[in-house]
Design a protein around this motif. Structure first.
Motif, PDB file in Angstrom:
ATOM      1  N   PHE A 252     -43.706 -60.582  71.549  1.00 31.14           N
ATOM      2  CA  PHE A 252     -43.803 -59.532  70.541  1.00 31.14           C
ATOM      3  C   PHE A 252     -42.700 -59.664  69.497  1.00 31.14           C
ATOM      4  O   PHE A 252     -42.937 -59.508  68.296  1.00 31.14           O
ATOM      5  CB  PHE A 252     -43.732 -58.155  71.219  1.00 31.14           C
ATOM      6  CG  PHE A 252     -43.612 -57.023  70.250  1.00 31.14           C
ATOM      7  CD1 PHE A 252     -44.723 -56.544  69.566  1.00 31.14           C
ATOM      8  CD2 PHE A 252     -42.376 -56.429  70.010  1.00 31.14           C
ATOM      9  CE1 PHE A 252     -44.607 -55.501  68.655  1.00 31.14           C
ATOM     10  CE2 PHE A 252     -42.252 -55.377  69.107  1.00 31.14           C
ATOM     11  CZ  PHE A 252     -43.375 -54.911  68.432  1.00 31.14           C
ATOM     12  N   ILE A 253     -41.469 -59.943  69.958  1.00 23.99           N
ATOM     13  CA  ILE A 253     -40.347 -60.106  69.016  1.00 23.99           C
ATOM     14  C   ILE A 253     -40.570 -61.314  68.123  1.00 23.99           C
ATOM     15  O   ILE A 253     -40.281 -61.288  66.924  1.00 23.99           O
ATOM     16  CB  ILE A 253     -39.022 -60.224  69.804  1.00 23.99           C
ATOM     17  CG1 ILE A 253     -38.699 -58.886  70.476  1.00 23.99           C
ATOM     18  CG2 ILE A 253     -37.882 -60.651  68.890  1.00 23.99           C
ATOM     19  CD1 ILE A 253     -37.503 -58.930  71.381  1.00 23.99           C
ATOM     20  N   TYR A 254     -41.110 -62.399  68.690  1.00 23.18           N
ATOM     21  CA  TYR A 254     -41.399 -63.611  67.913  1.00 23.18           C
ATOM     22  C   TYR A 254     -42.419 -63.310  66.811  1.00 23.18           C
ATOM     23  O   TYR A 254     -42.227 -63.671  65.647  1.00 23.18           O
ATOM     24  CB  TYR A 254     -41.917 -64.702  68.834  1.00 23.18           C
ATOM     25  CG  TYR A 254     -42.318 -65.977  68.133  1.00 23.18           C
ATOM     26  CD1 TYR A 254     -41.369 -66.919  67.756  1.00 23.18           C
ATOM     27  CD2 TYR A 254     -43.654 -66.239  67.843  1.00 23.18           C
ATOM     28  CE1 TYR A 254     -41.740 -68.084  67.104  1.00 23.18           C
ATOM     29  CE2 TYR A 254     -44.041 -67.398  67.194  1.00 23.18           C
ATOM     30  CZ  TYR A 254     -43.074 -68.328  66.830  1.00 23.18           C
ATOM     31  OH  TYR A 254     -43.446 -69.482  66.182  1.00 23.18           O
ATOM     32  N   ILE A 255     -43.505 -62.625  67.186  1.00 24.19           N
ATOM     33  CA  ILE A 255     -44.539 -62.299  66.198  1.00 24.19           C
ATOM     34  C   ILE A 255     -43.998 -61.338  65.144  1.00 24.19           C
ATOM     35  O   ILE A 255     -44.278 -61.474  63.945  1.00 24.19           O
ATOM     36  CB  ILE A 255     -45.771 -61.705  66.902  1.00 24.19           C
ATOM     37  CG1 ILE A 255     -46.405 -62.750  67.821  1.00 24.19           C
ATOM     38  CG2 ILE A 255     -46.794 -61.213  65.886  1.00 24.19           C
ATOM     39  CD1 ILE A 255     -47.558 -62.225  68.655  1.00 24.19           C
ATOM     40  N   ALA A 256     -43.176 -60.364  65.576  1.00 28.02           N
ATOM     41  CA  ALA A 256     -42.591 -59.415  64.630  1.00 28.02           C
ATOM     42  C   ALA A 256     -41.676 -60.125  63.633  1.00 28.02           C
ATOM     43  O   ALA A 256     -41.636 -59.770  62.446  1.00 28.02           O
ATOM     44  CB  ALA A 256     -41.815 -58.339  65.387  1.00 28.02           C
ATOM     45  N   SER A 257     -40.928 -61.128  64.101  1.00 27.84           N
ATOM     46  CA  SER A 257     -40.061 -61.890  63.196  1.00 27.84           C
ATOM     47  C   SER A 257     -40.884 -62.593  62.122  1.00 27.84           C
ATOM     48  O   SER A 257     -40.505 -62.620  60.951  1.00 27.84           O
ATOM     49  CB  SER A 257     -39.240 -62.916  63.988  1.00 27.84           C
ATOM     50  OG  SER A 257     -38.419 -62.285  64.942  1.00 27.84           O
ATOM     51  N   ILE A 301     -48.445 -67.666  59.117  1.00 29.38           N
ATOM     52  CA  ILE A 301     -49.254 -67.492  60.319  1.00 29.38           C
ATOM     53  C   ILE A 301     -49.774 -68.834  60.816  1.00 29.38           C
ATOM     54  O   ILE A 301     -49.730 -69.133  62.021  1.00 29.38           O
ATOM     55  CB  ILE A 301     -50.415 -66.517  60.041  1.00 29.38           C
ATOM     56  CG1 ILE A 301     -49.869 -65.094  59.846  1.00 29.38           C
ATOM     57  CG2 ILE A 301     -51.427 -66.541  61.190  1.00 29.38           C
ATOM     58  CD1 ILE A 301     -50.917 -64.089  59.431  1.00 29.38           C
ATOM     59  N   SER A 302     -50.262 -69.665  59.898  1.00 30.66           N
ATOM     60  CA  SER A 302     -50.784 -70.972  60.314  1.00 30.66           C
ATOM     61  C   SER A 302     -49.688 -71.874  60.852  1.00 30.66           C
ATOM     62  O   SER A 302     -49.920 -72.660  61.782  1.00 30.66           O
ATOM     63  CB  SER A 302     -51.490 -71.648  59.132  1.00 30.66           C
ATOM     64  OG  SER A 302     -50.583 -71.853  58.052  1.00 30.66           O
ATOM     65  N   LEU A 303     -48.454 -71.765  60.303  1.00 29.93           N
ATOM     66  CA  LEU A 303     -47.363 -72.623  60.751  1.00 29.93           C
ATOM     67  C   LEU A 303     -46.756 -72.128  62.061  1.00 29.93           C
ATOM     68  O   LEU A 303     -46.670 -72.871  63.051  1.00 29.93           O
ATOM     69  CB  LEU A 303     -46.277 -72.706  59.671  1.00 29.93           C
ATOM     70  CG  LEU A 303     -45.014 -73.493  60.045  1.00 29.93           C
ATOM     71  CD1 LEU A 303     -45.354 -74.939  60.367  1.00 29.93           C
ATOM     72  CD2 LEU A 303     -43.972 -73.418  58.927  1.00 29.93           C
ATOM     73  N   TYR A 304     -46.329 -70.847  62.086  1.00 26.25           N
ATOM     74  CA  TYR A 304     -45.560 -70.349  63.215  1.00 26.25           C
ATOM     75  C   TYR A 304     -46.412 -69.789  64.350  1.00 26.25           C
ATOM     76  O   TYR A 304     -45.998 -69.838  65.520  1.00 26.25           O
ATOM     77  CB  TYR A 304     -44.578 -69.273  62.738  1.00 26.25           C
ATOM     78  CG  TYR A 304     -43.505 -69.818  61.826  1.00 26.25           C
ATOM     79  CD1 TYR A 304     -42.615 -70.791  62.266  1.00 26.25           C
ATOM     80  CD2 TYR A 304     -43.387 -69.369  60.521  1.00 26.25           C
ATOM     81  CE1 TYR A 304     -41.638 -71.302  61.431  1.00 26.25           C
ATOM     82  CE2 TYR A 304     -42.408 -69.869  59.668  1.00 26.25           C
ATOM     83  CZ  TYR A 304     -41.539 -70.837  60.134  1.00 26.25           C
ATOM     84  OH  TYR A 304     -40.572 -71.346  59.308  1.00 26.25           O
ATOM     85  N   LEU A 305     -47.575 -69.240  64.021  1.00 21.63           N
ATOM     86  CA  LEU A 305     -48.392 -68.617  65.059  1.00 21.63           C
ATOM     87  C   LEU A 305     -49.548 -69.495  65.515  1.00 21.63           C
ATOM     88  O   LEU A 305     -50.216 -69.151  66.500  1.00 21.63           O
ATOM     89  CB  LEU A 305     -48.934 -67.271  64.558  1.00 21.63           C
ATOM     90  CG  LEU A 305     -47.872 -66.230  64.183  1.00 21.63           C
ATOM     91  CD1 LEU A 305     -48.527 -64.915  63.807  1.00 21.63           C
ATOM     92  CD2 LEU A 305     -46.876 -66.021  65.322  1.00 21.63           C
ATOM     93  N   ILE A 306     -49.797 -70.596  64.812  1.00 20.54           N
ATOM     94  CA  ILE A 306     -50.876 -71.495  65.230  1.00 20.54           C
ATOM     95  C   ILE A 306     -50.342 -72.891  65.519  1.00 20.54           C
ATOM     96  O   ILE A 306     -50.371 -73.357  66.666  1.00 20.54           O
ATOM     97  CB  ILE A 306     -51.998 -71.546  64.166  1.00 20.54           C
ATOM     98  CG1 ILE A 306     -52.629 -70.163  63.985  1.00 20.54           C
ATOM     99  CG2 ILE A 306     -53.061 -72.567  64.567  1.00 20.54           C
ATOM    100  CD1 ILE A 306     -53.697 -70.095  62.924  1.00 20.54           C
ATOM    101  N   LEU A 307     -49.831 -73.581  64.485  1.00 27.01           N
ATOM    102  CA  LEU A 307     -49.439 -74.987  64.649  1.00 27.01           C
ATOM    103  C   LEU A 307     -48.265 -75.153  65.608  1.00 27.01           C
ATOM    104  O   LEU A 307     -48.325 -75.964  66.537  1.00 27.01           O
ATOM    105  CB  LEU A 307     -49.098 -75.583  63.280  1.00 27.01           C
ATOM    106  CG  LEU A 307     -50.271 -75.678  62.302  1.00 27.01           C
ATOM    107  CD1 LEU A 307     -49.790 -76.135  60.922  1.00 27.01           C
ATOM    108  CD2 LEU A 307     -51.340 -76.625  62.824  1.00 27.01           C
ATOM    109  N   LEU A 308     -47.194 -74.398  65.385  1.00 31.55           N
ATOM    110  CA  LEU A 308     -46.013 -74.546  66.240  1.00 31.55           C
ATOM    111  C   LEU A 308     -46.168 -73.811  67.571  1.00 31.55           C
ATOM    112  O   LEU A 308     -45.453 -74.116  68.529  1.00 31.55           O
ATOM    113  CB  LEU A 308     -44.764 -74.042  65.508  1.00 31.55           C
ATOM    114  CG  LEU A 308     -44.358 -74.860  64.275  1.00 31.55           C
ATOM    115  CD1 LEU A 308     -43.089 -74.285  63.655  1.00 31.55           C
ATOM    116  CD2 LEU A 308     -44.147 -76.323  64.640  1.00 31.55           C
ATOM    117  N   ALA A 309     -47.074 -72.848  67.632  1.00 34.91           N
ATOM    118  CA  ALA A 309     -47.312 -72.143  68.894  1.00 34.91           C
ATOM    119  C   ALA A 309     -48.374 -72.828  69.744  1.00 34.91           C
ATOM    120  O   ALA A 309     -48.571 -72.462  70.911  1.00 34.91           O
ATOM    121  CB  ALA A 309     -47.738 -70.702  68.616  1.00 34.91           C
TER     122      ALA A 309
END
Length: 381
Positions: A252-257, A301-309
């Motif tokens: 949750f903290i990661y997504i909030a950041s 979103i595409s970089l941090y929540l999809i590609l890197l996640a």
């Protein structure tokens, strides 16, 4: 050769300690290089790190080996020699110097006193070269810095390594000040010889500024690293206050950041973050204009929540296959392959970008944005 044996230990110690010092120095050096030039040049970094290693050798030679405190407390030998040129006079006496006898000149050169003087001249000789070539100091500036470096060494010895010891364990010698300063001055005078071979600092500046016009993956990664470090500084006390120990709270903290800092704040600041500001970078549209909110959102979103996640999600799915059966087993397997495949394609694209410097990354294509260097604009201001 026996006179040189005492120098091997301190230099060897410097070689062992240097990698750790270099590691601590790397982050501020890279940030300062990106902020000033927009690029990190290998040759300039080589000069800087060699200078750090050289200074470590100088100071280690002055303070090592370290005796025990009890041993120093029992010493009664003099702690200072304040007569100028006493070492040279001692060398002349020991060699039986006679102006009309050249053989006595050679004997003087082989005395321990003369070797000590020559070693002190040689110790700061490279400093004079560094000061003229890299730091662009004048002759008097080089002499001043040579004297100050020598004085700092002598004060370390005079204070017993900043009062760690009850009394000095090395002799404070005014001749060392004279010889060290002379060595720096001689280094300045000799510097034009290696400078004929080495690229000038002005040329290195031009190359760095030219490279800084393009934002490399490493430069963008350093900027993102600073931003995530800032997010971590904020998230750690927040997570501690919330008692965030479970994976869900950390997620949750990661997504909030991502949502608050990388999307909302970056949009409000016109494509800038703290990391981007330090590295002279800003997020822009393909035409160079200010990015729209949807573009910043799609990019982050595409970089941090999809590609890197994707690797994290892929391994979670892979581990879930252990207890899964039937259709769930195959669904998790397909999800794992998909996530790891997406990440592999992203890594491959980054590799192509490093080689060709032309291929755009997936999140840039999707959002129609790019990282733009602000270095030239900052110079114009």
């Amino acid at each position: 050769m026996s006179q040189l044996a005492g120098y091997i230990g301190p230099i060897s110690t410097a070689m062992w300690v240097f990698p750790f010092v270099a590691l601590l120095f790397t982050i501020p050096y890279v940030l300062s290089s990106y902020h000033r030039y927009g690029a990190v040049l290998f040759f300039r970094a080589l000069v800087v790190y060699s200078f750090i290693f050289y200074l470590m050798c100088v100071y280690f030679l002055a303070i090592l080996p370290l005796p025990s405190i009890e041993e120093v407390a029992r010493e009664t030998k003099p702690w200072a020699q304040l007569e100028p040129f006493a070492g040279l006079k001692s060398a002349l006496r020991a060699g039986g110097f006679k102006a009309n006898d050249p053989q006595t000149w050679l004997r003087v050169l082989t005395t321990d006193s003369f070797f000590h003087l020559a070693a002190n001249v040689a110790m700061l000789f490279p400093l004079g070269i560094y000061l003229r070539y890299y730091f662009r100091q004048s002759f008097f500036g080089t002499v001043r810095w040579g004297f100050l470096v020598s004085l700092s060494i002598e004060l370390l010895q005079l204070t017993g390594l900043l009062f760690i010891y009850p009394r000095p364990y090395r002799l404070f010698d005014v001749d060392d000040l004279i010889a060290n300063t002379l060595g720096a001055a001689l280094g300045y005078l000799v510097a034009p010889l290696p400078m004929k071979i080495l690229p000038s600092q002005e040329r290195l500046d031009r190359v760095a500024y030219r490279k800084g016009e393009r934002v490399s993956i490493f430069r963008a990664a350093v900027a993102a690293g600073v931003d995530w470090a800032l997010c971590a500084l904020v998230a750690v006390p927040v997570s501690a206050a919330l008692g965030a120990r479970s994976g869900r709270r950390i997620l949750f903290i990661y997504i909030a950041s991502v949502l608050v800092y990388f999307i909302f704040i970056q949009y409000l600041t016109g494509g800038r973050t703290l990391g981007k500001a330090l590295c002279r970078v800003r997020l822009a549209r393909e035409d160079g204009g200010r990015p729209k909110l949807w573009q910043v959102a799609v990019r982050c979103i595409s970089l941090y929540l999809i590609l890197l996640a994707a690797p994290w999600a892929g391994f979670r799915a892979w581990n879930g296959m252990i207890d899964a059966t039937g259709w769930r087993f195959f669904a998790l397997g397909a999800a794992a392959i998909l996530c790891l495949g997406v990440f592999a394609i992203f890594v491959f694209t980054c590799f192509i970008n490093l080689i060709t410097r032309a291929s755009r990354l997936p999140h840039e294509r999707l959002s129609r944005t790019r990282n733009e260097s602000t270095l030239r604009r900052a110079q114009d201001i």
